[in-house]
Design a protein around this motif. Structure first.
Motif, PDB file in Angstrom:
ATOM      1  N   PRO A   1       0.811  -1.234   0.000  1.00  0.00           N
ATOM      2  CA  PRO A   1       0.000   0.000   0.000  1.00  0.00           C
ATOM      3  C   PRO A   1       0.836   1.272   0.000  1.00  0.00           C
ATOM      4  N   ARG A   2       2.058   1.207   0.542  1.00  0.00           N
ATOM      5  CA  ARG A   2       2.900   2.403   0.569  1.00  0.00           C
ATOM      6  C   ARG A   2       3.298   2.810  -0.843  1.00  0.00           C
TER       7      ARG A   2
ATOM      8  N   LYS B   1       0.260   4.041  -3.010  1.00  0.00           N
ATOM      9  CA  LYS B   1      -0.120   5.443  -2.779  1.00  0.00           C
ATOM     10  C   LYS B   1       0.867   6.388  -3.455  1.00  0.00           C
TER      11      LYS B   1
ATOM     12  N   HIS C   1      -2.185   4.289   5.950  1.00  0.00           N
ATOM     13  CA  HIS C   1      -3.004   3.247   5.333  1.00  0.00           C
ATOM     14  C   HIS C   1      -3.891   2.573   6.368  1.00  0.00           C
TER      15      HIS C   1
ATOM     16  N   ARG D   1      -6.882   4.655   7.262  1.00  0.00           N
ATOM     17  CA  ARG D   1      -7.918   4.626   6.220  1.00  0.00           C
ATOM     18  C   ARG D   1      -8.695   3.315   6.246  1.00  0.00           C
ATOM     19  N   SER D   2      -7.990   2.206   6.498  1.00  0.00           N
ATOM     20  CA  SER D   2      -8.638   0.898   6.394  1.00  0.00           C
ATOM     21  C   SER D   2      -9.219   0.387   7.703  1.00  0.00           C
TER      22      SER D   2
END
Length: 266
Positions: free
Chosen positions: A88-89, A92, A233, A236-237
């Motif tokens: 995810p890093r 983004k 992340h 957000r999740s």
């Protein structure tokens, strides 16, 4: 100091990260970047220590420890990447960079190559230390490295076991070492690089440059590419569940759970 040897290693790491860029652009899987980076640091460190002029026993000890680190980390990230799922890093970053993502990623990976060289330089300083072996600091370095590798292996295994649970997509990991640090794997990764100054320390001021390795790793993990994007992340999740976790568990250094102190004082 063998500047020619260091220049060769620096060039090799730069080429390795250029290769990582090609792999990412071809496969679309950013996890291979960190796999290749770990392998490049390991191979660069092993080559440098093997070619350096220092006591054979200390150089071999450093080589074994660095090889164990590289095999564990590159293997772990490689298996995770092969299993699917984008980091995810990096995802983004690529979204934020938009149309210039490809060229900016290449530059970003060359910056990673520079960081890798700093770590390899610390390995080199450990390898050229010409004091009698083994010294007390050597024993301490081996103990620290073993503790770090064991801690990182255990924390990664605990997280992998948690992620296999059906509810993992909406919960936060708070078992084992993860009860005392939100990122125990990052903590033990940093702890590993603290062993290099112990191997390298001499009366020469140059040996103090080995401190750049743990200092750089701490800065990267805590302030740049480790905790900040990953926690963004997670917010957000996981939302409020992760916000609650942040209130009761240290971000980096393992320590007592804060809620336990609150309950004792009430």
């Amino acid at each position: 100091m063998d500047l020619f040897l260091l220049a060769i290693v620096a060039a090799g790491i730069s080429l390795a990260m250029a290769g990582a860029w090609i792999v990412q652009r071809t496969t679309g899987m950013s996890g291979w970047i960190d796999t290749i980076w770990s392998a490049a640091v390991g191979l660069g460190g092993i080559f440098t220590a093997g070619c350096a002029e220092g006591p054979f026993s200390r150089r071999m000890t450093v080589i074994i420890i660095v090889a164990a680190w590289a095999l564990r980390l590159a293997g772990h990230i490689g298996v995770r990447t092969k299993g699917g799922g984008e980091d995810p890093r990096y995802a983004k970053l690529m979204r934020d960079w938009g149309a210039s993502a490809s060229s900016r990623l290449f530059i970003f990976l060359q910056v990673q190559a520079l960081a890798a060289f700093v770590l390899v330089f610390a390995i080199y300083l450990a390898a050229i230390n010409d004091k009698a072996y083994p010294a007390v600091t050597d024993w301490l370095a081996v103990l620290l490295a073993a503790t770090a590798l064991a801690g990182e292996t255990i924390s990664d295994a605990q997280l992998a076991r948690f992620r296999r649970r059906p509810e993992a997509r909406s919960e936060v990991c708070e078992t084992g070492l993860w009860r005392y640090s939100r990122h125990p794997n990052y903590f033990f990764e940093w702890l590993f690089w603290c062993c290099l100054p112990l191997f390298a320390v001499t009366s020469s001021p140059t040996s103090l440059l080995s401190l750049l390795a743990p200092a750089l790793m701490y800065w990267l993990l805590v302030h740049v590419s480790g905790i900040p994007p990953l926690e963004e992340h997670m917010l957000r999740s996981r939302g409020d569940k992760f916000r609650a976790l942040r209130k009761r568990v240290n971000a980096f250094f393992p320590g007592p759970r804060k809620s336990e102190f609150v309950s004792q004082g009430e």
